[in-house]
Design an enzyme around this catalytic site. Structure first.
Site, PDB file in Angstrom:
ATOM      1  N   ASN A   9       0.707  -1.239   0.346  1.00 35.87           N
ATOM      2  CA  ASN A   9      -0.867  -0.101  -0.234  1.00 35.87           C
ATOM      3  C   ASN A   9       0.909   1.066   0.105  1.00 35.87           C
ATOM      4  O   ASN A   9       1.420   1.845   0.754  1.00 35.87           O
ATOM      5  CB  ASN A   9      -1.110   0.247   1.459  1.00 35.87           C
ATOM      6  CG  ASN A   9      -2.164   1.066   1.120  1.00 35.87           C
ATOM      7  OD1 ASN A   9      -2.097   1.906   0.794  1.00 35.87           O
ATOM      8  ND2 ASN A   9      -2.821   1.138   2.393  1.00 35.87           N
ATOM      9  N   ARG A  94      -2.547  -1.578  -3.932  1.00 40.24           N
ATOM     10  CA  ARG A  94      -3.710  -1.017  -3.411  1.00 40.24           C
ATOM     11  C   ARG A  94      -3.037   0.001  -4.599  1.00 40.24           C
ATOM     12  O   ARG A  94      -2.000   0.536  -4.705  1.00 40.24           O
ATOM     13  CB  ARG A  94      -3.478  -0.465  -1.810  1.00 40.24           C
ATOM     14  CG  ARG A  94      -5.023   0.639  -2.278  1.00 40.24           C
ATOM     15  CD  ARG A  94      -4.126   1.800  -1.571  1.00 40.24           C
ATOM     16  NE  ARG A  94      -5.041   2.474  -0.889  1.00 40.24           N
ATOM     17  CZ  ARG A  94      -5.229   4.207  -0.873  1.00 40.24           C
ATOM     18  NH1 ARG A  94      -4.038   4.121   0.196  1.00 40.24           N
ATOM     19  NH2 ARG A  94      -5.851   4.930  -0.415  1.00 40.24           N
ATOM     20  N   HIS A 183     -11.486   5.382  -1.208  1.00 37.61           N
ATOM     21  CA  HIS A 183     -12.210   4.328  -0.583  1.00 37.61           C
ATOM     22  C   HIS A 183     -12.540   3.172  -0.663  1.00 37.61           C
ATOM     23  O   HIS A 183     -13.493   2.875   0.030  1.00 37.61           O
ATOM     24  CB  HIS A 183     -12.393   5.006   0.996  1.00 37.61           C
ATOM     25  CG  HIS A 183     -11.979   6.094   1.491  1.00 37.61           C
ATOM     26  ND1 HIS A 183     -11.994   7.041   1.976  1.00 37.61           N
ATOM     27  CD2 HIS A 183     -10.742   6.185   2.164  1.00 37.61           C
ATOM     28  CE1 HIS A 183     -11.701   8.242   2.646  1.00 37.61           C
ATOM     29  NE2 HIS A 183     -10.181   7.224   2.524  1.00 37.61           N
ATOM     30  N   ARG A 244      -7.150  18.112   4.598  1.00 34.75           N
ATOM     31  CA  ARG A 244      -8.493  18.098   3.747  1.00 34.75           C
ATOM     32  C   ARG A 244      -9.336  19.318   3.769  1.00 34.75           C
ATOM     33  O   ARG A 244     -10.190  19.149   4.249  1.00 34.75           O
ATOM     34  CB  ARG A 244      -8.692  17.299   2.456  1.00 34.75           C
ATOM     35  CG  ARG A 244      -7.119  16.076   1.768  1.00 34.75           C
ATOM     36  CD  ARG A 244      -7.915  15.492   0.783  1.00 34.75           C
ATOM     37  NE  ARG A 244      -6.852  14.094   0.463  1.00 34.75           N
ATOM     38  CZ  ARG A 244      -6.882  13.366   1.081  1.00 34.75           C
ATOM     39  NH1 ARG A 244      -8.487  12.507   1.986  1.00 34.75           N
ATOM     40  NH2 ARG A 244      -6.326  12.431   0.965  1.00 34.75           N
ATOM     41  N   GLU A 390      -7.735  -2.458   5.515  1.00 31.27           N
ATOM     42  CA  GLU A 390      -8.000  -2.502   4.110  1.00 31.27           C
ATOM     43  C   GLU A 390      -6.716  -3.933   3.659  1.00 31.27           C
ATOM     44  O   GLU A 390      -6.575  -3.954   2.641  1.00 31.27           O
ATOM     45  CB  GLU A 390      -6.673  -0.864   4.204  1.00 31.27           C
ATOM     46  CG  GLU A 390      -6.849  -0.769   2.420  1.00 31.27           C
ATOM     47  CD  GLU A 390      -6.997   0.664   2.159  1.00 31.27           C
ATOM     48  OE1 GLU A 390      -6.280   1.745   2.959  1.00 31.27           O
ATOM     49  OE2 GLU A 390      -7.305   1.198   1.426  1.00 31.27           O
TER      50      GLU A 390
END
Ligand code: ADP
Length: 406
Positions: A9, A94, A183, A244, A390
């Site tokens: 990842n 990923r 996501h 963000r 994940e």
């Protein structure tokens, strides 16, 4: 057949990796490298069963070079379950952005690798280091299958009215500017786990899945399919996040750029790295710090939390309207799983829509990895908490595809 899968990842300045044995769904090694590309970069590697971290200095290396270093550790460390790279059966990568080129996970063959190149401009910070890792692994382990698992793939089912922006049509025609979301692996997993919890097939359910971590997004999952999501062309749109801004009036950008004479890159950094919870609180992007400061009377921290909660509430309300039915709201990722305080604030405002939190259940500290329902028994819409992992999900997808290869 049980497989040992190395999950990779790659982030813009980080590398997360796990070696996962898919049979027992257990992790054999966990690695986290942070501040990659800087003189302060470090990489923690830990092996089962104790997961005692050993720290390696990886100053000024690229993400792919860190991965190479990790492979050396995997082969050399006496604690490692493998002593040769051939003991890794497959690699699961990923990938943040798959654009319109990828609507599901794929085995990375020649044509897929070429298409990955075309996706780089959609996530210029994240896709290139991931592609570099794929190439490095292909060079070192050419006969080991590699799979790409995309953050965007789950959202490929969105209808045009959800993914198109009200811009001149040529921007879609020329540049494929549209909503892609992110996501996706997490939303898909959260939806499936909620269906299991509710004891009903996913295809019969309307779910609103909330991935609230450092990044955050909410998805409307109607009959198992993503029909809309808050993240957009990039992960900047939607909710207020750790650093963000999420959605703001786009005219603010041009206004600030003119007033301050700053460049596109500087504006980009303000929106992606200096805004959100960090920007408003002036303290931290970590919700734990901001909650503690607000409890101690810091007004900016309180405002950041109020804004965060309000924006989550509006997104849930909006998707309630977008769906034909809503059976449950699903909370996952760092904040969604762990912050009873924020869940209480969010659902306090949503009881009139039939999402009624059970305060006691909400405060029970869940066992790690155990999903649960935290609404009252006769809440018309259930509220679920689902633990996300994940890397484990990527390993499962990789196992599925590689098993089909035979
Ligand atoms: P990422 O998007 O980086 O994968 P995570 O899903 O790990 O993020 O979530 C990280 C965030 O979760 C942290 O920044 C922190 O704000 C938040 N978090 C973790 N535990 C708690 C907690 N107990 N209370 C509030 N926030 C928490």
């Amino acid at each position: 057949m049980p497989m040992r899968i190395l999950v990779v990842n790659a982030g813009s300045s980080s590398l997360k990796s796990q070696l996962i044995e898919t049979d027992g769904k257990v992790s054999l090694m966990k690695c986290l490298a942070e501040k990659v590309g800087t003189p302060d970069a470090y990489m923690n590697v830990a092996f089962a069963p104790d997961f005692q971290k050993v720290t390696y200095h990886v100053a000024d290396m690229t993400v792919a070079e860190c991965l190479k270093k990790l492979l050396e550790v995997l082969v050399d460390d006496p604690e490692s379950p493998i002593s040769d790279l051939s003991q890794i059966d497959a690699i699961g990568n990923r990938i943040v952005a798959g654009g319109e080129h990828f609507t599901k996970s794929v085995i990375i063959d020649g044509p897929a690798r070429e298409k990955l190149e075309l996706c780089e401009e959609l996530a210029p910070l994240h896709n290139p280091p991931a592609d570099a890792c794929i190439d490095m692994m292909a060079a070192l382990m050419p006969s080991t299958p590699q799979v790409a698992v995309f953050d965007t793939a789950f959202h490929a089912t969105m209808p045009a009215k959800a993914y198109m922006y009200p811009l001149p049509a040529r921007y879609y025609d020329d540049y494929r500017i549209r909503r892609y979301g992110a996501h996706g692996t997490s939303h898909r997993y959260a939806a499936q786990q909620a269906a299991n919890l509710l004891g009903r097939p996913l295809r019969d359910l309307g779910l609103i899945t909330c991935h609230l971590g450092n990044g955050g997004s909410i998805t409307a999952v109607n009959h198992g399919k993503s029909i809309d999501t808050t993240m957009g062309f990039t992960p900047l749109e939607g909710l207020m996040m750790g650093t963000r801004s999420g959605s703001i009036d786009p005219a603010i950008l041009t206004y600030i750029m003119r007033r301050e004479g700053i460049s596109f890159d500087e504006m980009d950094a303000v929106l992606n790295r200096e805004s959100g919870v960090l920007g408003v609180s002036g303290l931290s992007a970590d919700m734990r710090d901001v909650l503690a400061a607000a409890d101690a009377g810091n007004e900016q921290a309180r405002l950041a939390i109020d804004m965060y909660v309000y924006r989550v509430q509006k997104a849930i309300g909006g998707f309630y309207a977008a769906m034909t039915r809503t059976d449950a709201v699903v909370m996952t990722a760092g904040i969604g799983e762990n912050s009873a305080e924020l869940r209480e604030l969010i659902f306090e405002g949503l009881a009139h829509m039939g999402m009624i939190l059970d305060r006691e259940r909400n405060h029970v500290v869940g066992q790690i990895g155990v999903n649960r329902i935290i609404s009252i028994d006769d809440s018309p819409i259930k509220i679920c908490v689902v633990t996300t992992d994940e890397e484990m999900r990527i390993a499962r997808e990789t196992d599925n595809l590689v098993s089909q290869l035979g």
